[in-house]
Design a protein around this motif. Structure first.
Motif, PDB file in Angstrom:
ATOM      1  N   GLU A 110      -2.288   4.242  -1.818  1.00 63.18           N
ATOM      2  CA  GLU A 110      -1.012   3.556  -1.659  1.00 63.18           C
ATOM      3  C   GLU A 110      -1.168   2.044  -1.645  1.00 63.18           C
ATOM      4  O   GLU A 110      -0.315   1.305  -2.170  1.00 63.18           O
ATOM      5  CB  GLU A 110      -0.320   4.025  -0.375  1.00 63.18           C
ATOM      6  N   ALA A 111      -2.277   1.529  -1.062  1.00 63.92           N
ATOM      7  CA  ALA A 111      -2.434   0.080  -0.924  1.00 63.92           C
ATOM      8  C   ALA A 111      -2.439  -0.637  -2.260  1.00 63.92           C
ATOM      9  O   ALA A 111      -1.906  -1.757  -2.380  1.00 63.92           O
ATOM     10  CB  ALA A 111      -3.724  -0.229  -0.158  1.00 63.92           C
ATOM     11  N   HIS A 113      -0.848   0.210  -4.921  1.00 64.14           N
ATOM     12  CA  HIS A 113       0.530   0.187  -5.402  1.00 64.14           C
ATOM     13  C   HIS A 113       1.301  -0.940  -4.722  1.00 64.14           C
ATOM     14  O   HIS A 113       2.011  -1.706  -5.370  1.00 64.14           O
ATOM     15  CB  HIS A 113       1.209   1.530  -5.132  1.00 64.14           C
ATOM     16  N   THR A 114       1.140  -1.042  -3.419  1.00 61.61           N
ATOM     17  CA  THR A 114       1.815  -2.108  -2.674  1.00 61.61           C
ATOM     18  C   THR A 114       1.348  -3.484  -3.141  1.00 61.61           C
ATOM     19  O   THR A 114       2.147  -4.418  -3.288  1.00 61.61           O
ATOM     20  CB  THR A 114       1.534  -1.946  -1.169  1.00 61.61           C
ATOM     21  N   GLY A 117       2.966  -4.135  -6.686  1.00 63.39           N
ATOM     22  CA  GLY A 117       4.380  -3.854  -6.911  1.00 63.39           C
ATOM     23  C   GLY A 117       4.649  -2.602  -7.716  1.00 63.39           C
ATOM     24  O   GLY A 117       5.638  -2.530  -8.459  1.00 63.39           O
TER      25      GLY A 117
END
Length: 307
Positions: A110-111, A113-114, A117
């Protein structure tokens, strides 16, 4: 037993480094060069000079190599729309003269992706299923006909389904340790099933699930290639093994337990145990991409005993 070289460029490698490793992969007789598909480093490394894109990298390597297979473990389904991915992979396959393979997974980090963006949806497996339907459906559509798809997450209408890959069928890799959905998905779509960084016991159990899912789907389990990805740390003596383990921030005992570590004889023996479970291909995770002597040692003293 095929030996393939598997790299993790997000940990810190530019294109020139990857090209050097890919050319060594080819020159030393390995079967393929694969890379991860990540945009953010993991662990305590800096990741400098920063990430490289998997399919841009493979496009470059397609023009600068001649023999080795090229692919991903695994392309993240969250990074690219399925129609765009089908175009990218087909183009790189044509650029390579038909040497590309597509590993496709749901994504988990997930990191990254964050950080860049990229949406990280809650329901990722359903998207992966639809991506596989679409990518393989586009490639399989006969020239002159169109492809449409009405799914929950993706919709395509009257696509010309172009370009086509150079290969009649680009091999599709699916992997993981999921006990139910993953084996069923592999039975439907995979040419190869890959288990990343798993023990012999876990490998045996998961290969068994995939074989059973294939039978339930009316498919011969022997139609699939079964493979493992394992970290490699080989040395001609204990001191060299310890030096290579230290260079990648790992402990020798842990590497021997969870990967392919030790002398060439030890590594050949452990590969043999995976082969007994049905694995016919090993992806050697190489974490120090500047240690080309490591590749040469594996080629001359491990691979030479497996052919």
């Amino acid at each position: 037993m095929d030996l393939r070289i598997f790299t993790e460029p997000q940990q810190g490698a530019d294109y020139d480094t990857l090209l050097t490793v890919a050319k060594a992969t080819e020159d030393l007789g390995f079967d393929a060069f694969f890379r991860s598909d990540h945009y953010l480093h993991m662990g305590s490394v800096s990741g400098l000079p920063g990430p490289t894109d998997a399919w841009i990298t493979l496009a470059g390597l397609a023009r600068e190599t001649r023999r080795i297979r090229l692919g991903t473990l695994m392309t993240a389904a969250t990074f690219r729309l399925p129609g765009v991915l089908a175009i990218q992979v087909a183009q790189v396959d044509r650029m390579s003269g038909g040497r590309v393979e597509l590993g496709l997974g749901a994504a988990w980090f997930e990191a990254e992706h964050t950080a860049y963006g990229i949406p990280f949806p809650k329901e990722k497996f359903g998207r992966l299923e639809e991506q596989l339907d679409i990518v393989t459906g586009l490639w399989a559509t006969e020239p002159g006909k169109t492809f449409s798809y009405d799914g929950r997450y993706y919709r395509l209408a009257d696509s010309p389904a172009l370009p086509k890959p150079a290969q009649r069928k680009v091999p599709v890799l699916i992997g993981g340790l999921g006990a139910k959905r993953t084996p069923r998905l592999a039975a439907r779509h995979a040419d190869e099933f890959n288990i990343p960084f798993a023990s012999l016991a876990d490998t045996e159990a998961q290969f068994g699930r995939v074989r059973e899912a294939a039978r339930e789907a009316g498919r011969d389990p022997g139609d699939l290639v079964y493979s493992n990805a394992l970290v490699a740390c080989v040395g001609k003596d204990d001191a060299e093994v310890a030096r290579r383990a230290a260079a990648i921030g790992r402990e020798v005992d842990e590497l021997k337990e969870n990967g392919l570590a030790g002398s060439p004889a030890e590594v050949v023996d452990k590969i043999g145990r995976y082969a007994e479970l049905g694995s016919s291909r090993i992806y050697l995770q190489m974490l120090d991409l500047h240690d080309l002597d490591h590749l040469e040692l594996i080629s001359s003293q491990v691979q030479s005993q497996l052919t």
